[in-house]
Design an enzyme around this catalytic site. Sequence first.
Site, PDB file in Angstrom:
ATOM      1  N   ASP A 140      -6.269   0.644   0.928  1.00 48.19           N
ATOM      2  CA  ASP A 140      -6.380   1.006   2.340  1.00 48.19           C
ATOM      3  C   ASP A 140      -7.773   0.598   2.816  1.00 48.19           C
ATOM      4  O   ASP A 140      -8.505  -0.092   2.102  1.00 48.19           O
ATOM      5  CB  ASP A 140      -6.108   2.507   2.548  1.00 48.19           C
ATOM      6  CG  ASP A 140      -7.309   3.354   2.148  1.00 48.19           C
ATOM      7  OD1 ASP A 140      -8.191   2.845   1.403  1.00 48.19           O
ATOM      8  OD2 ASP A 140      -7.397   4.502   2.597  1.00 48.19           O
ATOM      9  N   LYS A 178       0.837  -1.204   0.000  1.00 54.26           N
ATOM     10  CA  LYS A 178       0.000   0.000   0.000  1.00 54.26           C
ATOM     11  C   LYS A 178       0.870   1.252   0.000  1.00 54.26           C
ATOM     12  O   LYS A 178       0.697   2.151  -0.825  1.00 54.26           O
ATOM     13  CB  LYS A 178      -0.931   0.023   1.222  1.00 54.26           C
ATOM     14  CG  LYS A 178      -1.882   1.193   1.205  1.00 54.26           C
ATOM     15  CD  LYS A 178      -2.452   1.521   2.566  1.00 54.26           C
ATOM     16  CE  LYS A 178      -1.581   2.535   3.258  1.00 54.26           C
ATOM     17  NZ  LYS A 178      -2.147   3.051   4.511  1.00 54.26           N
TER      18      LYS A 178
END
Length: 241
Positions: free
Chosen positions: A157, A132
């Site tokens: 996320d 991420k």
Amino acid sequence: MSDDPPPLTRRSPKTKRAPVIDARLRETYQGGVVELDWTTPFELLVATILSAQSTDRKINEITPRLFAKYRGPADYVAVDEEELQRDIYQTGFFRQKTRSLRGMSAALLERHGGEVPLRMTDLIALPGVARKTANVVLGAVAPDAHRDDPDAGIAVDTHVKRLSLRFGFTRATDPVVIERDLMRLLPKASWPTASLSIILHGRRVCDALRPRCADCVVEDLCPSSLLAGCRDRAGQAKGMG
Ligand code: SF4
């Protein structure tokens, strides 16, 4: 008889809905934007590591002071661990984040001359940097390099996770699997910034507990629309922020 394809609905295949949802959200949020404040790739990397389990607003409150005190990776390595813990205490998980910041900084100095590498494999090899964070940094700093990088993908996320479930783009809860599912559905050109408009939509409209379906620009394509009496595919799961 008309040769026009049937209009898209929330029951259309996800392969058809996904590019349209992506395009509408991009248009609505003008491509989206990283809401963390940063001026250099290193600052963005630090801010993104700090943002885990916190809010961008909270991170933006502390980073002006932090970035003024710690000018580069050498400063994070040189500082006493407890002092750095105190400086980032407000972001939560401060011990773990201190270890990540110091490990990441040491690795940048050892392997990359103190510069942030703009390659996915190098980024995810840094301590404390998962996919991420690497996707966020590479997508924001060097979107063209992100597009050409065979290892790059889509930042997942908590908002991207929730909305991907609500859109019916995935059934997974593991971010790595969700990323893979999104990569099959969204055009590659969208990958560097696809998550930015999804995140803004999650923050402003598609709230975890009270999605505002009546104000949603993709309501007609969403199989979780409460307005249409659908079941929330994210299951109103507890803890899905
Ligand atoms: S219709 Fe509702 S659940 Fe679906 S994306 Fe929009 S706000 Fe979220």
